[in-house]
Write an enzyme that holds these catalytic residues in place. Structure first.
Site, PDB file in Angstrom:
ATOM      1  N   GLY A 145       0.794  -1.231   0.000  1.00  0.00           N
ATOM      2  CA  GLY A 145       0.000   0.000   0.000  1.00  0.00           C
ATOM      3  C   GLY A 145       0.823   1.275   0.000  1.00  0.00           C
ATOM      4  CE  LYS A 174       1.078  -7.131  -2.717  1.00  0.00           C
ATOM      5  NZ  LYS A 174       1.015  -6.839  -1.261  1.00  0.00           N
ATOM      6  CB  CYS A 179      -6.977  -8.951   7.845  1.00  0.00           C
ATOM      7  SG  CYS A 179      -8.414  -7.993   7.376  1.00  0.00           S
ATOM      8  CB  CYS A 222      22.705   0.644  19.258  1.00  0.00           C
ATOM      9  SG  CYS A 222      21.792  -0.221  17.953  1.00  0.00           S
ATOM     10  CB  CYS A 253      24.195   0.999  15.170  1.00  0.00           C
ATOM     11  SG  CYS A 253      23.518   2.532  15.874  1.00  0.00           S
TER      12      CYS A 253
END
Lengths: 392, 392
Positions: free
Chosen positions: A75, A119, A242, A295, A300
Site C-alpha cells: 500500500g 507485486k 486482518c 545499541c 551502528c
C-alpha cells in the site's frame, strides 16, 4: 471461393480488432533523452522543470542520476514507486515476494486484473508504461532469508545508476519487523541512509523516519518489545483477523516519504527526521532521535564513532540543510512567514522510550497518566508504537 | 482445401491472441452485492470492514449510501476519486471539461495512453474497472457558464443515491477562482456542505477547507483580491509559463481531503475545518474560520441567520463531532495520549484577513514584519494565499 473470401474477411476483421486491443496496452510514449522545461501539452516534465523557475529546486534534472531502492511494494511502497516514477527518477529497484490480491484493492495503484501476479512484476509493467524513461529492476524474494539477504546487500551496495556505486537511498515500505531489522542491519553495515515508514494496524496513523547511520537513532536503537524479546511476530497473528487499511493513510504516508526523499535527493527544504500522522485529529508530530550508545547493532556503534570523529564542519556540510531563504528569487518579492514549528529533540531518550514501551505493553490496562515518561520524553504516539509492535 | 485449412488455423490463432489481449482490459471482477468482512484474499472490502473490528468506524457499509460530487478531475481530483472508489463509495459524480495531456503525467492516476481523452471519461473507465460497485456519473462541461451552472446546481441538489436527494458532499478540486466561486454560490444557495482544496503554484503547499454554509466562513467571506476586485485571472497567465506540480503534494492534499470526507460521512474522529500543508518543513497548520457577517453572498448571510437561529442543542447535534474515546473497544485496553494540538480559532477575523491580503498584494516588496495582522490573526500561510491568487 465464397468460403475463402468469407474467411479472409473474417481475418481482416480480427486483425483490426486485435490492433485496437493492442493500442490500449502498447507503450504510450517514446523515451525522452533530456528533460525539457518547454511548456507544451506533450511534455511530461514541464510541471517538474517549473520547480526551477519557481525557485524551489536548483537542478531538477539531477533526479535522473539518482537510484532509489523500494523494499515492500504494498500500500505504501507501490504509491511511493508510482510517485518517484512520475517524478522521473533515474532508477528504481523494487523488492517484494508477495502476489497482488483482490484484498489489496482498497489501496491505490494495483488493479483487479493484476490479482495473482507478483507485486514487483505487476508494478514494473505499470511503471514502465507510465514512464519508460525510468530504469526499473525487480527482485522477487524475501530479503530476510540468509541467502536473499546477501543478494539484497549486494544489490543496494552496487545497484546505483553509475557502475559499482551504492543506491542513493533505501525506502522501507515493509509491513513487518523482521524485514525492517534486515534493512537496518544492511544499512548500518554499509553506512547507507534510509527511510523507515509504516502505517498502523487500525489504518488511522502512519509515520516516516529518516535514519542516517551513526547520526540518528537506527531502527535497533530503541527496539519495539516484540523485537527486543525475540518474539516471533507471526505468533501474534490470529486466524480470520486482518489489519485495517485505507488508501488515504497509505497515500499520505507515501506522499510524506517521497516528498522527503525529493528534498533529500534534490537538496531543497528541510528533511524531517521523524514525521508522524494521526488521521483522527490531523496531527503531524515531528521529532529527532539521537542514536543509542548502547545499541545492540555493532555496525551502528561503529557508525556512531565515525560520526563523532568527523570534524564538525564536515558534519555540517553533510547535513541536509538549505539555509537560503524560500523563494529568494520569486518575482513578487513576497517573503514567507517562518512558521516552522519547534522540533522536539529527544537527547539520549531512546533508552527511556524503550523502557516506556516495555511498561506500556506489560501493563495493558494502564492509563496514560501512569506513563508520563513516554509521553514527555519524545512525544511518542502510542498508536504508532502499538502499530509497530503489531504490524503484519 | 489446404488454403482453407491454413486460413482457419490463422483465424484460430488470431482469436486466441485477441482473447489474451481482451483479458488485459476486461472488467476484472464481478459486482459484489453486500460488503463482507470475511478475511480472504479475494475480498476487496476485508481491510475496510476491519475498521469496525478495530473500533474506528461503527458501520462501514453505510459508505454505500453516500454520494460525493468531485469538481475538477486533475492532480487532486483524480486521486480523490480513486481513493473514494477504492473505499467503496456509493456514487461519484465527476465534473471536468478538460482533456488528459502528457503534461499531466507528473501526477498520479492518469496514464499516457489516455492523452487526448476527456478527463471525466478516462477517469470513469479506470474507476469502474477498479471497482464496478461504485456508480459513476460524468459531466463534461465547464460549471462556470450560465447554462452549465444550472445543470451543476440541479445535479448536486438532486443527484444523491436516493431519488431526489442532494449529494452528501461536494469536493472542490478545481484550479481557478471562477470555479471555486461557482461552487461556493451553489452550496450557499442549497445549504450544502463542501470542501475546498488547493495546491500552490510552486507545488510545495496545499490545503483543504471544510465549508458549512452559515456555520464557517464561506469562500466569499474572505475573498482573495483577484476575486474581490473582479480581475480576470486569465490575464495573470503568461505565455510559456506554467505552474509547477508534484505527485507528492497532490497526493497528500487528496489524502487529507478524502480522509476528512470519510470522517465526516462515517462519523469518526475530528473533521478539520482547515488543514494546510507546507512541504518545505512538513508543517500542517489547522484552524477554524467564522463566517463574515458582511459577506457579499446574500445566501451566505441567510445561512448565517438560520444557523444563529437554530437552538444550540440542535446546532451541537449537527456539528461533526464524536466525543467517544478513541479505541474504546480495543481489546488491548490501550488509551491514546490526547495529543491534539490547540486549534487556532479566528473570531470574526475574516475581514482583517481580507484587508491584510490587499495590503500584501498591493505592496509586494513588503516584509512579513509589516503585516502582523495577517500572520497573527489567523495563522495564514502566505504561500497558500499567494497560490490562491495566482492559481491557474
Amino acid at each position: 471461393m465464397s468460403a475463402l473470401d468469407e474467411l479472409q474477411a473474417k481475418i481482416a476483421e480480427l486483425k483490426n480488432e486485435l490492433e485496437l486491443q493492442k493500442s490500449a496496452t502498447r507503450a504510450a510514449r517514446e523515451r525522452i533523452d533530456k528533460m525539457s522545461a518547454e511548456v507544451v501539452d506533450s511534455n511530461p516534465y514541464s510541471r517538474l522543470m517549473a520547480l526551477q523557475r519557481m525557485g524551489i529546486v536548483k537542478e531538477y534534472e539531477r533526479i535522473r542520476e539518482k537510484t532509489v531502492a523500494v523494499v515492500g511494494i504494498g500500500g505504501v511502497g507501490s504509491v511511493t514507486a508510482d510517485m518517484l516514477t512520475r517524478c522521473g527518477i533515474g532508477k528504481l529497484i523494487l523488492f517484494d515476494y508477495d502476489k497482488v490480491e483482490l484484498a489489496n484493492m482498497n489501496r491505490l495503484f494495483f488493479t483487479p486484473d493484476q490479482a495473482g501476479l507478483s507485486k514487483v512484476e505487476a508494478a514494473a509493467r505499470t511503471l514502465s508504461f507510465i514512464n519508460p524513461d525510468v530504469r526499473i529492476e525487480t527482485h522477487n524474494y524475501n530479503i530476510t532469508t540468509v541467502e536473499s539477504f546477501d543478494k539484497f546487500l549486494n544489490t543496494i551496495s552496487h545497484g546505483g545508476i553509475q557502475p559499482d556505486t551504492p543506491v542513493d537511498l533505501v525506502l522501507s515500505c515493509v509491513d513487518n519487523f523482521e524485514a525492517r531489522m534486515a534493512i537496518n542491519t544492511a544499512c548500518n553495515e554499509l553506512g547507507l541512509n534510509w527511510f523507515e515508514s509504516g502505517v498502523s494496524e487500525n489504518a488511522v496513523s502512519g509515520h516516516i523516519q529518516f535514519i542516517r547511520p551513526g547520526e540518528t537513532a537506527c531502527f535497533g536503537c530503541a527496539p519495539p518489545l516484540v523485537v527486543a524479546e525475540n518474539i516471533d511476530e507471526k505468533t501474534l497473528k490470529r486466524e480470520g483477523v486482518c489489519a485495517a487499511s485505507l488508501p488515504t493513510t497509505m497515500g499520505i504516508t507515501a506522499g510524506m516519504l517521497v516528498q522527503n526523499t525529493l528534498k533529500y535527493l534534490l537538496n531543497f527544504g528541510e528533511v524531517s527526521d521523524y514525521l508522524g500522522y494521526n488521521a483522527m485529529n490531523d496531527f503531524f508530530p515531528r521529532m529527532s532521535l539521537k542514536p543509542n550508545t548502547q545499541c545492540d547493532d555493532r555496525h551502528c556503534q561503529e557508525r556512531q564513532k565515525e560520526y563523532q570523529a568527523r570534524p564538525k564542519v564536515i558534519a555540517e556540510e553533510c547535513a541536509v540543510e538549505d539555509d537560503t531563504p524560500l523563494h529568494e528569487t520569486n518575482e513578487w518579492g513576497i517573503e514567507l512567514v517562518d512558521d516552522s514549528p519547534p522540533v522536539a529533540e529527544s537527547t539520549e531518550a531512546s533508552k527511556e522510550v524503550a523502557t516506556g514501551l516495555r511498561l506500556a505493553y506489560e501493563a495493558p490496562e494502564i492509563t496514560t497518566e501512569s506513563v508520563p515518561t513516554v509521553a514527555a520524553a519524545a512525544n511518542v504516539d502510542l498508536d504508532d508504537l502499538f502499530a509497530q509492535m503489531k504490524a503484519l
